[in-house]
Design a protein around this motif. Sequence first.
Motif, short mmCIF file in Angstrom:
data_model
loop_
_atom_site.label_atom_id
_atom_site.label_comp_id
_atom_site.label_asym_id
_atom_site.label_seq_id
_atom_site.Cartn_x
_atom_site.Cartn_y
_atom_site.Cartn_z
N THR A 1 41.02 33.19 50.85
CA THR A 1 41.96 33.25 49.73
C THR A 1 41.27 34.03 48.62
OG1 THR A 1 42.94 31.11 50.32
CG2 THR A 1 43.33 31.94 48.08
N VAL A 2 41.61 35.30 48.52
CA VAL A 2 40.96 36.16 47.54
C VAL A 2 41.44 35.77 46.15
CG1 VAL A 2 40.63 38.54 46.78
CG2 VAL A 2 40.76 38.02 49.22
N HIS A 3 40.50 35.70 45.21
CA HIS A 3 40.83 35.31 43.84
C HIS A 3 40.62 36.49 42.90
CE1 HIS A 3 41.53 32.82 40.39
NE2 HIS A 3 40.36 33.15 39.87
N PHE A 4 41.62 36.78 42.10
CA PHE A 4 41.58 37.90 41.16
C PHE A 4 41.51 37.36 39.74
CE2 PHE A 4 43.81 39.29 44.93
CZ PHE A 4 43.27 40.55 45.21
N LYS A 5 40.50 37.82 39.00
CA LYS A 5 40.38 37.45 37.59
C LYS A 5 40.77 38.66 36.75
CE LYS A 5 36.80 33.90 38.02
NZ LYS A 5 37.63 32.81 37.47
N ILE A 6 41.84 38.50 35.98
CA ILE A 6 42.34 39.57 35.12
C ILE A 6 41.53 39.56 33.83
CG2 ILE A 6 44.37 40.45 33.91
CD1 ILE A 6 46.05 38.87 36.05
N ASP B 1 35.52 36.22 46.48
CA ASP B 1 35.87 35.57 47.73
C ASP B 1 35.82 34.05 47.57
OD1 ASP B 1 33.20 34.76 47.83
OD2 ASP B 1 32.65 36.22 49.38
N ASN B 2 36.02 33.31 48.68
CA ASN B 2 36.06 31.85 48.63
C ASN B 2 34.76 31.24 48.10
OD1 ASN B 2 38.63 31.37 49.41
ND2 ASN B 2 38.18 31.02 51.57
N ASN B 3 33.67 31.95 48.28
CA ASN B 3 32.37 31.43 47.86
C ASN B 3 31.98 31.90 46.46
OD1 ASN B 3 31.86 30.09 50.38
ND2 ASN B 3 31.46 32.11 51.28
N GLY B 4 32.92 32.51 45.77
CA GLY B 4 32.66 32.94 44.41
C GLY B 4 31.87 34.22 44.29
N ARG B 5 31.73 34.95 45.40
CA ARG B 5 30.99 36.20 45.37
C ARG B 5 31.90 37.35 44.97
NH1 ARG B 5 28.38 35.09 51.22
NH2 ARG B 5 30.63 34.96 51.57
N LEU B 6 31.38 38.20 44.11
CA LEU B 6 32.15 39.35 43.61
C LEU B 6 32.38 40.35 44.74
CD1 LEU B 6 33.33 40.80 41.07
CD2 LEU B 6 31.10 41.93 40.85
N ILE B 7 33.62 40.77 44.87
CA ILE B 7 33.98 41.80 45.84
C ILE B 7 34.16 43.11 45.10
CG2 ILE B 7 35.65 42.52 47.60
CD1 ILE B 7 36.49 39.59 47.85
N LYS B 8 33.30 44.07 45.37
CA LYS B 8 33.38 45.36 44.68
C LYS B 8 34.69 46.06 45.03
CE LYS B 8 30.94 49.71 43.95
NZ LYS B 8 29.79 50.58 44.33
N ASP B 9 35.37 46.55 43.98
CA ASP B 9 36.66 47.25 44.15
C ASP B 9 37.66 46.39 44.93
OD1 ASP B 9 35.73 49.55 42.82
OD2 ASP B 9 34.74 50.21 44.66
N GLY B 10 37.58 45.09 44.72
CA GLY B 10 38.42 44.17 45.49
C GLY B 10 39.89 44.23 45.16
#
Length: 529
Positions: A29-34, A436-445
């Motif tokens: 479940t990808v999480h997006f922070k605006i 991602d689910n583990n709170g790791r930043l996804i570059k250009d996600g």
Amino acid sequence: MNYRLIFYLSLAFLYSNYYASSATATAQTVHFKIQADRPQQTMEYFGASDAWSMQAIGLWPDSARLKVADWLFSMETDHKGQPKGIGLSLWRFNAGAGSSEQGNNSQIGSPWNRTECFLTSDGTYDWNKQAGQCQFMKLAQERGVEKFLAFFNSPPVYFTQNGLATNTGREGTYNLRPECYEDFAVYAATMIEGIKRKHGIKINYICPVNEPDGHWNWIGPKQEGTPATNREIARIVRAMSREFVKQGIDTEILVNESSDYRCMFSTHQTDWQRGYAIQTFFNPDSTATYLGNTPNVKRKIVGHSYWTNTPLEALRAIRCQLKDTLDKYDVEFWQTETCIMSNDEEIGGGGGYDRSMRTALYVARIIHHDIVYAGARSWQWWRAVGGDYKDGLLREYSTKDRKTGYVVDSKLLWVLGNYSRFVRPGAVRMAIETYDNNGRLIKDGETDTQGIMLSAYRNADGCWAVVVLNYAPTDKTISFDIPETNGVKQWQPYTTADGKDNNLIPGKPVKYGHPVVIPARSAVTFTSM
């Protein structure tokens, strides 16, 4: 009783349940922070052009043409809260050069592609010309459109070197007689004032050339058009600027509607005389062509995204190159025209109209990249209404005499509405961080070209719009929030997907911060509540 069969069926059932639960447990479940404290560009307008259909449709009976106007411009909703239209905020007016009056002598084969001109052969003006297009501008204005852009494919035939509005038989220079630059500038100013007096429409923007760097040099009987060198463009822009200042006209002059992004920051199938548009017009070192200090010309360049959408690596890379050059010279950017071309092989090229999500999502992916990576502040589709080709938001079916007919909509229209309806002039796009689910930043996600693409905007009234595209053939679960702000309690989703009437369908409100499922092959816009 076949115990062996029962055993294997039971085993299969257990394995299927195991893999199903395992897939559920490991699903991302990808999480997006605006990032509300990291504003990007301010958005201006979404639009389309009247070429060439509105010269006929604008004069159709109300029963046919009003439906077209509602689909394109309306901001109203029905009793169920479903939008009646996509709320375009800018309309491009094709300022004709007079090939229609020339008939077959124009050397433009189809009457559909010929246009009238307000100027007549005896030097007088006929403000009843281009009547269908002007009538449709009024319909747009009545539905809330406040900004109009006039673009010339060619100067009026009375000023051209070959007496035509098309470049047939000429080399790649401007089809305008050297002694007629001022005449063309006077015509542009007179046209702006005449349309205002006759129809009550203000032309806010004008572009004197269109795709001047097209490598085809406008040879052939397809439409009005002319190439031009950068020095010729600078000369006509300066002439128009002088005339507008003289007449007190505040219409903004735009350059230069490049046919391909690569012509804006380099050369592409042309040479330096018709390439490097950004540097040419906005680098003070380019003394012969610099327009940065020209009245009525802002530090803004407009261009077309044809031919730059495939392969997927180029879709992003070309736009990043464009943005780098724009930033270097402090120039804003509008994407003013595109449609599907032969190299868009993923959806079968441009031939044959397509009402499905296949074309709609392909175009939405282009919109996302133009806004997020090229920094486009305005995004405009080529034709509002077209024929049996992937170049119209709507498809027309007219009678032989073109005096009436009917028009059908498409998913492309409504997916554009996922942007144009909710991202209003003055909205600010915000940066996105993806985890991602583990709170790791996804570059250009925020951009998975085969999955989820997300962009977020805060409108001038403080309301938010989050546009989510799901290119994948499966549903995707995401969540998003705005850490730097509060006050948003719910999101109202509007979904466009395949299926009859699945066009900006309002769904059940979603609680702020809760996971949400984005249907397969869909576009969903969430507005704050």
